[in-house]
Design an enzyme around this catalytic site. Structure first.
Site, mmCIF file in Angstrom:
data_model
loop_
_atom_site.group_PDB
_atom_site.id
_atom_site.type_symbol
_atom_site.label_atom_id
_atom_site.label_comp_id
_atom_site.label_asym_id
_atom_site.label_seq_id
_atom_site.Cartn_x
_atom_site.Cartn_y
_atom_site.Cartn_z
ATOM 1 N N ASP A 1 -0.096 2.096 8.544
ATOM 2 C CA ASP A 1 -0.490 1.275 9.696
ATOM 3 C C ASP A 1 0.505 1.344 10.855
ATOM 4 O O ASP A 1 0.169 0.971 11.979
ATOM 5 C CB ASP A 1 -0.640 -0.194 9.275
ATOM 6 C CG ASP A 1 -1.842 -0.404 8.366
ATOM 7 O OD1 ASP A 1 -2.579 0.566 8.125
ATOM 8 O OD2 ASP A 1 -2.030 -1.545 7.901
ATOM 9 N N ARG B 1 -6.166 -2.802 9.173
ATOM 10 C CA ARG B 1 -6.823 -4.118 9.220
ATOM 11 C C ARG B 1 -6.347 -4.944 10.413
ATOM 12 O O ARG B 1 -7.139 -5.554 11.101
ATOM 13 C CB ARG B 1 -6.431 -4.844 7.924
ATOM 14 C CG ARG B 1 -7.460 -5.705 7.344
ATOM 15 C CD ARG B 1 -7.057 -6.222 5.984
ATOM 16 N NE ARG B 1 -5.689 -5.936 5.594
ATOM 17 C CZ ARG B 1 -5.295 -5.767 4.341
ATOM 18 N NH1 ARG B 1 -6.166 -5.824 3.376
ATOM 19 N NH2 ARG B 1 -4.027 -5.562 4.045
ATOM 20 N N THR C 1 4.363 2.722 5.769
ATOM 21 C CA THR C 1 2.982 2.228 5.790
ATOM 22 C C THR C 1 2.190 3.062 6.787
ATOM 23 O O THR C 1 2.690 3.333 7.894
ATOM 24 C CB THR C 1 2.884 0.747 6.188
ATOM 25 O OG1 THR C 1 1.516 0.451 6.519
ATOM 26 C CG2 THR C 1 3.734 0.388 7.388
ATOM 27 N N ASP D 1 2.941 -0.574 11.602
ATOM 28 C CA ASP D 1 3.071 -1.876 12.269
ATOM 29 C C ASP D 1 4.289 -2.666 11.793
ATOM 30 O O ASP D 1 4.289 -3.886 11.784
ATOM 31 C CB ASP D 1 1.791 -2.713 12.072
ATOM 32 C CG ASP D 1 1.475 -2.945 10.599
ATOM 33 O OD1 ASP D 1 2.135 -2.333 9.732
ATOM 34 O OD2 ASP D 1 0.577 -3.753 10.310
ATOM 35 N N ASP E 1 4.925 -4.357 6.327
ATOM 36 C CA ASP E 1 5.494 -5.610 6.842
ATOM 37 C C ASP E 1 5.577 -6.704 5.778
ATOM 38 O O ASP E 1 6.531 -7.489 5.763
ATOM 39 C CB ASP E 1 4.744 -6.087 8.101
ATOM 40 C CG ASP E 1 3.247 -6.189 7.884
ATOM 41 O OD1 ASP E 1 2.748 -5.714 6.840
ATOM 42 O OD2 ASP E 1 2.562 -6.741 8.763
ATOM 43 N N GLY F 1 0.847 -1.199 0.000
ATOM 44 C CA GLY F 1 0.000 0.000 0.000
ATOM 45 C C GLY F 1 0.877 1.242 0.000
ATOM 46 O O GLY F 1 1.876 1.284 0.712
ATOM 47 N N ARG G 1 0.776 -5.123 -5.161
ATOM 48 C CA ARG G 1 1.000 -6.290 -4.296
ATOM 49 C C ARG G 1 1.206 -7.452 -5.267
ATOM 50 O O ARG G 1 0.301 -7.811 -6.009
ATOM 51 C CB ARG G 1 -0.207 -6.528 -3.390
ATOM 52 C CG ARG G 1 -0.559 -5.300 -2.511
ATOM 53 C CD ARG G 1 -1.583 -5.644 -1.443
ATOM 54 N NE ARG G 1 -2.208 -4.467 -0.848
ATOM 55 C CZ ARG G 1 -1.757 -3.847 0.246
ATOM 56 N NH1 ARG G 1 -0.676 -4.273 0.853
ATOM 57 N NH2 ARG G 1 -2.408 -2.803 0.744
HETATM 58 O O1 F6P Z 1 -1.283 -0.146 3.536
HETATM 59 C C1 F6P Z 1 -1.979 -0.438 4.642
HETATM 60 C C2 F6P Z 1 -3.462 -0.402 4.345
HETATM 61 O O2 F6P Z 1 -3.866 0.896 3.988
HETATM 62 C C3 F6P Z 1 -4.280 -0.916 5.511
HETATM 63 O O3 F6P Z 1 -4.536 0.069 6.487
HETATM 64 C C4 F6P Z 1 -5.513 -1.376 4.814
HETATM 65 O O4 F6P Z 1 -6.138 -2.378 5.590
HETATM 66 C C5 F6P Z 1 -5.003 -1.912 3.508
HETATM 67 O O5 F6P Z 1 -3.767 -1.275 3.274
HETATM 68 C C6 F6P Z 1 -5.915 -1.671 2.336
HETATM 69 O O6 F6P Z 1 -5.348 -2.271 1.225
HETATM 70 P P1 F6P Z 1 -5.849 -2.008 -0.260
HETATM 71 O O7 F6P Z 1 -5.485 -0.599 -0.647
HETATM 72 O O8 F6P Z 1 -5.114 -3.025 -1.057
HETATM 73 O O9 F6P Z 1 -7.322 -2.184 -0.249
#
Ligand code: F6P
Length: 342
Positions: A148, A192, A146, A150, A123, A31, A92
């Site tokens: 998050d 998440r 990120t 984390d 991560d 992300g 991804r």
């Molecule tokens: O990069 C982290 C994040 O933004 C999380 O907070 C979230 O759950 C996830 O990515 C959303 O992913 P995507 O943009 O692939 O829907």
């Protein structure tokens, strides 16, 4: 020991790097996070100052596998420090989780004379970067980016501060209307598997309750807290909820609570709004420091490492010393939300 040249002069690390590795590559994965562009700029400008060329891989690890690279000269990173997203784009990429994908990537890099790689991401990207360094022997520096927050072995990741500030701005607006109409609002934030955004937003936004993935949700306790706050004379409340299956998300929690208490509520899902926008000063600063440190670590031939922030200082943590879990989640901060919401 200091290295000297043929005239017995000490070789500074940037000149030594220029001889050893003339080319490095850079990618952003997973992300996107606000501040990635500021880090890209820092990598390119630091590398160019040391006489290194930088190749940018397009769309994360996908660019390594399919050989999609673009040269990043100094001027290619002009006027990007203030923008969210990433000029290199991201993805991804499941193929990179296979050994075949990683081997092909290493061949693509070596063919172009690349000796060191910088990976920016969360991560999942850290795990991919470590597997790549292990399998191929390529030197890799990882920059945590990120929203998050984390990633293990760093206090902060690039993008977290911006995401929290963006969500806070939204909560301040929601509070205006919640107060004006005596309403209960459920606000869903990103994260998440991690409640760091929710917790910071709840404290900074003066929320009454916060629901995070790390702590199991207790419907009875939530209803009791809302009823208690109404008995204390509060007629509007804000409840911050982390997204995702572990909490169930704001919509299902709102349905359960309002059905039980027989009251009206509104739900706001902030979603990807939190991932975009201009990075804060703190994120630009962090990104600039980490980007420059990652290049210097490659030049100095340090072992493959995570470039983190610890106690306000930029640190290098060798991949085999990276912690297995992110920095601990502090449950006392949940108590602080409740304490201040009386
Ligand atoms: O990069 C982290 C994040 O933004 C999380 O907070 C979230 O759950 C996830 O990515 C959303 O992913 P995507 O943009 O692939 O829907």
């Amino acid at each position: 020991m200091e290295e000297t040249d043929k005239n017995n002069q000490v070789v500074d690390s940037s000149r030594r790097g220029a001889r050893i590795a003339r080319r490095i590559a850079l990618l952003t994965a997973g992300g996107d996070a606000p501040g990635m562009n500021a880090a890209i700029r820092a990598v390119v400008r630091t590398a160019s100052g040391a006489g290194l060329e930088v190749l940018g891989a397009q769309r994360g690890f996908e660019g390594l596998i399919y050989g999609n690279f673009e040269p990043l000269p100094n001027r290619s990173v002009s006027n990007i420090i203030q923008h969210g997203g990433t000029i290199l784009e991201t993805s991804r990429t499941p193929e990179f989780s296979t050994e075949a994908g990683r081997t092909r990537s290493a061949e693509n890099l070596r063919y172009r004379g690349v000796r060191g790689l910088i990976v920016m991401g969360g991560d999942g990207s850290l795990a991919a970067a470590r597997a790549f360094a292990n399998d191929t022997g390529m030197r890799v520096m990882f920059i945590p980016a990120t929203i998050d927050n984390d990633v293990p072995s760093t206090d902060y990741s690039i993008g977290f501060d911006t995401a929290v500030n963006t969500a806070l701005e939204a909560i301040d607006r929601i509070r205006d209307t919640a107060f004006a109409s005596d309403r209960l609002f459920f606000v869903e934030v990103m994260g998440r598997d991690s409640g760091f955004i929710a917790l910071s937003v709840a404290i900074g936004g003066g929320a009454e309750i916060v629901i995070v993935p790390e702590i199991p949700f207790d419907l009875d306790e939530m209803c009791r807290r809302i009823e208690d706050s109404q008995l204390r004379g509060k007629r509007s409340s804000i409840i911050v909820v982390s997204e995702g299956p572990r909490t169930g998300g704001a919509i299902s929690i709102a349905n359960a609570i309002t059905e039980r208490l027989g009251m009206q509520s509104r739900v706001v899902v902030l979603g990807h709004i939190q991932r975009g926008g201009a990075p804060t000063a703190r994120d630009r600063m962090l990104a600039s420091r980490m980007g420059a440190a990652a290049v210097r670590a490659l030049i100095d031939e340090r072992p493959s490492s995570l470039i983190g922030e610890s106690g306000g200082r930029i640190v290098e943590v060798a991949f085999d010393e990276v912690a297995t879990e992110p920095h601990p989640f502090d449950p006392a901060l949940i108590d602080l939300v409740h304490l201040l919401a009386v």
